[in-house]
Design an enzyme around this catalytic site. Sequence first.
Site, PDB file in Angstrom:
ATOM      1  N   LYS A 111       0.821  -1.218   0.000  1.00  0.00           N
ATOM      2  CA  LYS A 111       0.000   0.000   0.000  1.00  0.00           C
ATOM      3  C   LYS A 111       0.849   1.261   0.000  1.00  0.00           C
ATOM      4  O   LYS A 111       0.505   2.241  -0.647  1.00  0.00           O
ATOM      5  CB  LYS A 111      -0.984  -0.004   1.183  1.00  0.00           C
ATOM      6  CG  LYS A 111      -1.947  -1.167   1.059  1.00  0.00           C
ATOM      7  CD  LYS A 111      -3.251  -0.986   1.754  1.00  0.00           C
ATOM      8  CE  LYS A 111      -4.193  -2.081   1.248  1.00  0.00           C
ATOM      9  NZ  LYS A 111      -5.411  -2.233   1.973  1.00  0.00           N
ATOM     10  N   LYS A 195      -4.087 -10.852  -6.463  1.00  0.00           N
ATOM     11  CA  LYS A 195      -5.204 -11.127  -5.549  1.00  0.00           C
ATOM     12  C   LYS A 195      -6.441 -10.332  -5.959  1.00  0.00           C
ATOM     13  O   LYS A 195      -6.312  -9.197  -6.411  1.00  0.00           O
ATOM     14  CB  LYS A 195      -4.758 -10.704  -4.141  1.00  0.00           C
ATOM     15  CG  LYS A 195      -5.638 -11.181  -3.027  1.00  0.00           C
ATOM     16  CD  LYS A 195      -5.207 -10.559  -1.720  1.00  0.00           C
ATOM     17  CE  LYS A 195      -5.583  -9.095  -1.662  1.00  0.00           C
ATOM     18  NZ  LYS A 195      -5.528  -8.472  -0.337  1.00  0.00           N
ATOM     19  N   LYS A 198     -10.545  -5.076  -3.491  1.00  0.00           N
ATOM     20  CA  LYS A 198     -11.749  -4.253  -3.677  1.00  0.00           C
ATOM     21  C   LYS A 198     -11.576  -3.168  -4.735  1.00  0.00           C
ATOM     22  O   LYS A 198     -12.510  -2.456  -5.020  1.00  0.00           O
ATOM     23  CB  LYS A 198     -12.121  -3.599  -2.349  1.00  0.00           C
ATOM     24  CG  LYS A 198     -12.654  -4.560  -1.306  1.00  0.00           C
ATOM     25  CD  LYS A 198     -12.823  -3.821   0.011  1.00  0.00           C
ATOM     26  CE  LYS A 198     -13.131  -4.738   1.166  1.00  0.00           C
ATOM     27  NZ  LYS A 198     -12.500  -4.283   2.413  1.00  0.00           N
TER      28      LYS A 198
HETATM   29  P1  AMP Z   1     -10.339  -6.678   3.840  1.00  0.00           P
HETATM   30  O1  AMP Z   1     -11.169  -6.463   2.638  1.00  0.00           O
HETATM   31  O2  AMP Z   1      -8.894  -6.402   3.591  1.00  0.00           O
HETATM   32  O3  AMP Z   1     -10.892  -6.088   5.085  1.00  0.00           O
HETATM   33  O4  AMP Z   1     -10.393  -8.245   4.070  1.00  0.00           O
HETATM   34  C1  AMP Z   1     -11.395  -8.879   4.817  1.00  0.00           C
HETATM   35  C2  AMP Z   1     -11.143 -10.362   4.854  1.00  0.00           C
HETATM   36  O5  AMP Z   1     -11.262 -10.917   3.538  1.00  0.00           O
HETATM   37  C3  AMP Z   1      -9.725 -10.731   5.329  1.00  0.00           C
HETATM   38  O6  AMP Z   1      -9.813 -11.883   6.165  1.00  0.00           O
HETATM   39  C4  AMP Z   1      -9.007 -11.048   4.065  1.00  0.00           C
HETATM   40  O7  AMP Z   1      -7.933 -11.951   4.250  1.00  0.00           O
HETATM   41  C5  AMP Z   1     -10.110 -11.662   3.218  1.00  0.00           C
HETATM   42  N1  AMP Z   1      -9.825 -11.505   1.783  1.00  0.00           N
HETATM   43  C6  AMP Z   1      -9.685 -10.324   1.119  1.00  0.00           C
HETATM   44  N2  AMP Z   1      -9.412 -10.543  -0.195  1.00  0.00           N
HETATM   45  C7  AMP Z   1      -9.369 -11.911  -0.351  1.00  0.00           C
HETATM   46  C8  AMP Z   1      -9.141 -12.768  -1.471  1.00  0.00           C
HETATM   47  N3  AMP Z   1      -8.896 -12.280  -2.679  1.00  0.00           N
HETATM   48  N4  AMP Z   1      -9.178 -14.093  -1.273  1.00  0.00           N
HETATM   49  C9  AMP Z   1      -9.451 -14.612  -0.030  1.00  0.00           C
HETATM   50  N5  AMP Z   1      -9.681 -13.860   1.057  1.00  0.00           N
HETATM   51  C10 AMP Z   1      -9.640 -12.522   0.917  1.00  0.00           C
END
Ligand code: AMP
Length: 330
Positions: A111, A195, A198
């Site tokens: 980031k 990956k 969002k």
């Molecule tokens: P965040 O959107 O960063 O708050 O992520 C929320 C949860 O979703 C965390 O446990 C991340 O590890 C999981 N996560 C986010 N992106 C992915 C992805 N592409 N594949 C699997 N898990 C994900």
Amino acid sequence: MKRSISGIKPTGNLTLGNYIGALREFKKYQDEYENYVFIADLHALTLPIDPAFLRSNTKDIVAFYLASGLDINKTTIFLQSDVSAHSELNSILINYLYMGELSRMTQFKDKSAKLNHEAIGVGLFAYPVLMAADILLYNADVVPVGEDQQQHVELTRDLVHRFNTRYNKEVFVMPKAITPKVGARIMSLSDPTKKMSKSDPKGDIFLKDEPNIIRKKIMSAVTDTGSDIIYDPVNKPGISNLLQIYAALSDISIEEAQTKFKDIHQYGEFKKIVADKVLEEIIPFQERYKAFLNNNTINEVLNIGKERARKVANKTLTKIKKTVGLYVHE
Ligand code: AMP
Ligand code: TRP
């Protein structure tokens, strides 16, 4: 009863990666664990975000939690900023982690690389400290997360070790990250070496996408040349990602999914089956989400959660204040 805690940042539209890697997992713990699931809204401030967007994402996540089957009688659903103990413990713990270890975090490196060096927020750098506070306040034994968050939980474990050694007692419970067997890292459909995050509208499947858009995105997912449906993330990342999505949503292993498709030698046919599987799960999920998305339900859930979470968190905070020598008085 053992405890489980996890959260999601309301920084944007949730993706199928969030769903498979995290959201869908949370309800698996609510029968056997004392389950805490929150919206990491303070974490959402670590990069600039529009206030109205943050607020609407926050409400969305509460509705998504309910739509995924979290039951407020079994799971405490709450807002991080509603429980001030998170910020208070953060300001204690920030003295027990080192700049060296924080600067080695992959998420921080990724980031901050996109920012001007002079304008990297302190909050972005110190992100894992607040995350450690989130986990440790609840004495959580397990932390269900996707693969990208494992490193932060490891750092929390290092902190627990350091803290408990320093005060010569089991002050904090040692937490453990758990990732789903299949689907801990869902990749982008437009670039399956990255990956799904969002911020990539082409490669993401958003949980709020219309079903026909979801189908279109899957049908046009980047694949390799060839025609066999084989799990080989290095040489066939696109096909491997779709196999992973299918296996995760079917609750089967990658090997079982591969066997199921052994007689299919056309990517188009395979993609159609994957799209059907995703829609079979997402359409009813979206309907439940819409039914829960009203201010009354959201506020009621958050108010109940806030009370329960504060009780547990404040108790831990008092214990930690005493441990480090702050003068606790009535
Ligand atoms: P965040 O959107 O960063 O708050 O992520 C929320 C949860 O979703 C965390 O446990 C991340 O590890 C999981 N996560 C986010 N992106 C992915 C992805 N592409 N594949 C699997 N898990 C994900
Ligand atoms: N950092 C997590 C993410 O980006 C969200 C999060 C914040 C979290 N605090 C947490 C997850 C505590 C588990 C436990 O996905």
